[in-house]
Scaffold this motif. Structure first.
Motif, PDB file in Angstrom:
ATOM      1  N   HIS A 134     -11.415 -36.677 -15.580  1.00  0.00           N
ATOM      2  CA  HIS A 134     -10.818 -37.975 -15.877  1.00  0.00           C
ATOM      3  C   HIS A 134     -11.072 -38.352 -17.332  1.00  0.00           C
ATOM      4  CE1 HIS A 134      -9.713 -42.230 -15.247  1.00  0.00           C
ATOM      5  NE2 HIS A 134     -10.806 -42.514 -15.958  1.00  0.00           N
ATOM      6  N   LEU A 135     -12.295 -38.150 -17.795  1.00  0.00           N
ATOM      7  CA  LEU A 135     -12.637 -38.541 -19.160  1.00  0.00           C
ATOM      8  C   LEU A 135     -11.900 -37.699 -20.196  1.00  0.00           C
ATOM      9  CD1 LEU A 135     -16.449 -39.247 -18.749  1.00  0.00           C
ATOM     10  CD2 LEU A 135     -14.664 -40.915 -19.295  1.00  0.00           C
ATOM     11  N   ASP A 136     -11.648 -36.436 -19.904  1.00  0.00           N
ATOM     12  CA  ASP A 136     -10.846 -35.628 -20.827  1.00  0.00           C
ATOM     13  C   ASP A 136      -9.495 -36.289 -21.074  1.00  0.00           C
ATOM     14  OD1 ASP A 136     -12.457 -33.501 -21.584  1.00  0.00           O
ATOM     15  OD2 ASP A 136     -11.975 -32.313 -19.813  1.00  0.00           O
ATOM     16  N   ARG A 137      -8.908 -36.823 -20.013  1.00  0.00           N
ATOM     17  CA  ARG A 137      -7.603 -37.478 -20.140  1.00  0.00           C
ATOM     18  C   ARG A 137      -7.739 -38.846 -20.817  1.00  0.00           C
ATOM     19  NH1 ARG A 137      -7.556 -34.970 -14.921  1.00  0.00           N
ATOM     20  NH2 ARG A 137      -6.040 -33.257 -14.886  1.00  0.00           N
ATOM     21  N   VAL A 138      -8.834 -39.525 -20.554  1.00  0.00           N
ATOM     22  CA  VAL A 138      -9.082 -40.804 -21.227  1.00  0.00           C
ATOM     23  C   VAL A 138      -9.184 -40.597 -22.735  1.00  0.00           C
ATOM     24  CG1 VAL A 138     -10.771 -42.664 -21.547  1.00  0.00           C
ATOM     25  CG2 VAL A 138     -10.183 -41.903 -19.239  1.00  0.00           C
ATOM     26  N   PHE A 139      -9.876 -39.546 -23.146  1.00  0.00           N
ATOM     27  CA  PHE A 139     -10.043 -39.283 -24.578  1.00  0.00           C
ATOM     28  C   PHE A 139      -8.691 -39.029 -25.245  1.00  0.00           C
ATOM     29  CE2 PHE A 139     -14.455 -37.343 -23.493  1.00  0.00           C
ATOM     30  CZ  PHE A 139     -14.961 -38.620 -23.285  1.00  0.00           C
ATOM     31  N   GLN A 140      -7.806 -38.353 -24.553  1.00  0.00           N
ATOM     32  CA  GLN A 140      -6.472 -38.124 -25.104  1.00  0.00           C
ATOM     33  C   GLN A 140      -5.675 -39.431 -25.173  1.00  0.00           C
ATOM     34  OE1 GLN A 140      -5.210 -35.258 -26.475  1.00  0.00           O
ATOM     35  NE2 GLN A 140      -7.348 -34.605 -26.258  1.00  0.00           N
ATOM     36  N   LYS A 141      -5.757 -40.218 -24.107  1.00  0.00           N
ATOM     37  CA  LYS A 141      -5.034 -41.490 -24.071  1.00  0.00           C
ATOM     38  C   LYS A 141      -5.583 -42.466 -25.107  1.00  0.00           C
ATOM     39  CE  LYS A 141      -1.935 -44.235 -22.335  1.00  0.00           C
ATOM     40  NZ  LYS A 141      -0.495 -43.941 -22.519  1.00  0.00           N
ATOM     41  N   TYR A 142      -6.855 -42.379 -25.394  1.00  0.00           N
ATOM     42  CA  TYR A 142      -7.502 -43.271 -26.356  1.00  0.00           C
ATOM     43  C   TYR A 142      -6.812 -43.202 -27.720  1.00  0.00           C
ATOM     44  CZ  TYR A 142     -11.142 -45.340 -29.296  1.00  0.00           C
ATOM     45  OH  TYR A 142     -11.829 -46.110 -30.197  1.00  0.00           O
ATOM     46  N   ILE A 143      -6.335 -42.026 -28.085  1.00  0.00           N
ATOM     47  CA  ILE A 143      -5.671 -41.844 -29.372  1.00  0.00           C
ATOM     48  C   ILE A 143      -4.425 -42.723 -29.472  1.00  0.00           C
ATOM     49  CG2 ILE A 143      -4.536 -40.161 -30.889  1.00  0.00           C
ATOM     50  CD1 ILE A 143      -6.339 -38.009 -29.641  1.00  0.00           C
ATOM     51  N   ASP A 144      -3.742 -42.936 -28.338  1.00  0.00           N
ATOM     52  CA  ASP A 144      -2.543 -43.793 -28.347  1.00  0.00           C
ATOM     53  C   ASP A 144      -2.880 -45.222 -28.748  1.00  0.00           C
ATOM     54  OD1 ASP A 144      -1.100 -41.619 -27.505  1.00  0.00           O
ATOM     55  OD2 ASP A 144      -1.045 -42.214 -25.400  1.00  0.00           O
ATOM     56  N   TYR A 145      -4.059 -45.681 -28.363  1.00  0.00           N
ATOM     57  CA  TYR A 145      -4.469 -47.050 -28.688  1.00  0.00           C
ATOM     58  C   TYR A 145      -5.096 -47.148 -30.081  1.00  0.00           C
ATOM     59  CZ  TYR A 145      -3.611 -48.661 -23.925  1.00  0.00           C
ATOM     60  OH  TYR A 145      -3.008 -49.005 -22.737  1.00  0.00           O
ATOM     61  N   SER A 146      -5.905 -46.171 -30.420  1.00  0.00           N
ATOM     62  CA  SER A 146      -6.720 -46.277 -31.631  1.00  0.00           C
ATOM     63  C   SER A 146      -6.153 -45.534 -32.833  1.00  0.00           C
ATOM     64  CB  SER A 146      -8.129 -45.754 -31.343  1.00  0.00           C
ATOM     65  OG  SER A 146      -8.982 -45.913 -32.432  1.00  0.00           O
ATOM     66  N   SER A 147      -5.219 -44.615 -32.586  1.00  0.00           N
ATOM     67  CA  SER A 147      -4.668 -43.753 -33.647  1.00  0.00           C
ATOM     68  C   SER A 147      -5.738 -42.882 -34.293  1.00  0.00           C
ATOM     69  CB  SER A 147      -3.954 -44.600 -34.721  1.00  0.00           C
ATOM     70  OG  SER A 147      -2.891 -45.320 -34.153  1.00  0.00           O
ATOM     71  N   GLU A 148      -6.831 -42.666 -33.588  1.00  0.00           N
ATOM     72  CA  GLU A 148      -7.860 -41.743 -34.050  1.00  0.00           C
ATOM     73  C   GLU A 148      -8.585 -41.173 -32.840  1.00  0.00           C
ATOM     74  OE1 GLU A 148     -10.485 -44.036 -36.515  1.00  0.00           O
ATOM     75  OE2 GLU A 148     -11.562 -44.926 -34.827  1.00  0.00           O
ATOM     76  N   GLU A 149      -9.181 -40.013 -33.017  1.00  0.00           N
ATOM     77  CA  GLU A 149      -9.930 -39.406 -31.913  1.00  0.00           C
ATOM     78  C   GLU A 149     -11.183 -40.224 -31.624  1.00  0.00           C
ATOM     79  OE1 GLU A 149     -10.591 -35.337 -33.012  1.00  0.00           O
ATOM     80  OE2 GLU A 149      -8.568 -34.739 -32.375  1.00  0.00           O
ATOM     81  N   ILE A 150     -11.655 -40.102 -30.399  1.00  0.00           N
ATOM     82  CA  ILE A 150     -12.769 -40.933 -29.965  1.00  0.00           C
ATOM     83  C   ILE A 150     -14.042 -40.633 -30.764  1.00  0.00           C
ATOM     84  CG2 ILE A 150     -13.634 -39.430 -28.115  1.00  0.00           C
ATOM     85  CD1 ILE A 150     -13.738 -42.125 -26.415  1.00  0.00           C
ATOM     86  N   GLU A 151     -14.198 -39.372 -31.198  1.00  0.00           N
ATOM     87  CA  GLU A 151     -15.372 -39.030 -31.993  1.00  0.00           C
ATOM     88  C   GLU A 151     -15.400 -39.805 -33.313  1.00  0.00           C
ATOM     89  OE1 GLU A 151     -14.364 -35.187 -29.710  1.00  0.00           O
ATOM     90  OE2 GLU A 151     -13.294 -36.860 -30.631  1.00  0.00           O
ATOM     91  N   LYS A 152     -14.229 -40.009 -33.902  1.00  0.00           N
ATOM     92  CA  LYS A 152     -14.155 -40.747 -35.166  1.00  0.00           C
ATOM     93  C   LYS A 152     -14.588 -42.198 -34.968  1.00  0.00           C
ATOM     94  CE  LYS A 152     -12.974 -41.604 -39.441  1.00  0.00           C
ATOM     95  NZ  LYS A 152     -13.816 -41.129 -40.570  1.00  0.00           N
ATOM     96  N   THR A 153     -14.163 -42.788 -33.857  1.00  0.00           N
ATOM     97  CA  THR A 153     -14.576 -44.158 -33.560  1.00  0.00           C
ATOM     98  C   THR A 153     -16.089 -44.246 -33.414  1.00  0.00           C
ATOM     99  OG1 THR A 153     -12.496 -44.726 -32.469  1.00  0.00           O
ATOM    100  CG2 THR A 153     -14.425 -46.032 -31.882  1.00  0.00           C
TER     101      THR A 153
END
Length: 300
Positions: free
Chosen positions: A186-205
């Motif tokens: 589930h989290l793998d997919r959340v990390f991908q979806k996160y980019i749609d909201y943040s325009s950056e990968e979760i690691e960058k945040t």
């Protein structure tokens, strides 16, 4: 026969024979050897090995003689006791063990040291980093299933984004809850979806908005969730760059019967050299033989 041969090897301090026997047996087999050794020699094998060996070789062999949960419990105790806390060890173990392993570690910690692991973590750490470690130690992560909940994926990605977007100081609470409770698939997919909201990968945040031990732990957790063998390959490289034997030994001993082959594959892909070859620049003598025996083979 192994128990008899170990009696002779320990008596003569034949470290090569000790390495040859114990690095080529499974954890279950080593526990049986220990029981037979007690019958044969009327002695405790672990105690005799501790007396016969020294240095890094001793750490490898003694580590192998402990069950996986006892080994992890011992590593965690070492990280928590004395002056200062070894945050890297806490992060690595708690981020890479599954629920069953975490529950077994807590039990082994209590049996081995007559102490409560969660209380020791609480006493030696603080603030949000403490809360993250305690959440991981509980081992309540959801199991992976074939069901994909797209609505929850979107909800979690949006929640993580809003926790940092709506304030100058990011709120770590939803990050800790989601990253320690949701399944890894589930989290793998959340990390991908996160980019749609943040325009950056979760690691960058995480690198931008979280700092200190909490930031390091969140980065490690995300890395381990996405690809545990790759995360541990990176830890092996860092250990060898810094000539730090403890994390090198910990990973090789703890993963030797689980995913070390996958770690070897990821290591070669990332660093362009096999782990087997890299190890040869880090050790010598019977200590090197022990490490190479755990690694098993060259990857061409």
């Amino acid at each position: 026969m192994d128990a008899v041969n170990l009696v002779a090897a320990i008596k003569s301090k034949d470290t090569g024979a000790i390495v040859q026997i114990l690095t080529n047996r499974s954890s279950t087999q080593r526990q049986l050897i220990a029981r037979l050794y007690r019958t044969t020699a009327a002695q405790d094998l672990l105690s005799d090995l501790q007396g016969a060996l020294s240095g890094d070789l001793k750490s490898v062999i003694v580590g192998l003689m402990r069950t996986p949960s006892r080994f992890d419990a011992t590593e965690l105790r070492r990280a928590l006791k004395g002056i200062g806390t070894d945050e890297d060890t806490l992060i690595e173990i708690l981020c890479t063990r599954d629920n069953k392993q975490l529950h077994e570690i807590i039990t082994a910690y209590k049996q081995e040291f007559n102490r409560d692991l969660e209380q020791d973590i609480a006493d030696d750490t603080s603030k949000d980093f403490q809360r993250l470690l305690l959440a991981l130690a509980k081992g309540t992560r959801e199991n992976n299933t074939d069901w994909i909940d797209y609505r929850l994926i979107d909800h979690d990605a949006k929640t993580l984004y809003e926790a940092k977007a709506n304030s100058k100081t990011p709120n770590p609470d939803p990050w800790i809850q989601i990253l320690t409770e949701r399944s890894t698939d589930h989290l793998d997919r959340v990390f991908q979806k996160y980019i749609d909201y943040s325009s950056e990968e979760i690691e960058k945040t995480i690198q931008t908005d979280f700092s200190g031990d909490l930031g390091n732990a969140l980065l490690s957790l995300v890395s381990a969730i996405q690809n545990t063998p790759l995360y541990l390959a990176g830890n092996l490289q860092e250990a060898m760059k810094g000539s730090r034997a403890a994390p090198l030994i910990r990973i090789l001993v703890s993963r030797s019967e689980t995913d070390l082959l996958s770690i070897r594959v990821e290591y070669r892909k990332k660093y362009g050299v096999s782990l087997y070859t890299a190890l040869q620049g880090e050790a010598k003598g019977d200590y090197l033989k022990a490490l190479l025996a755990l690694c098993r083979a060259e990857d061409l």
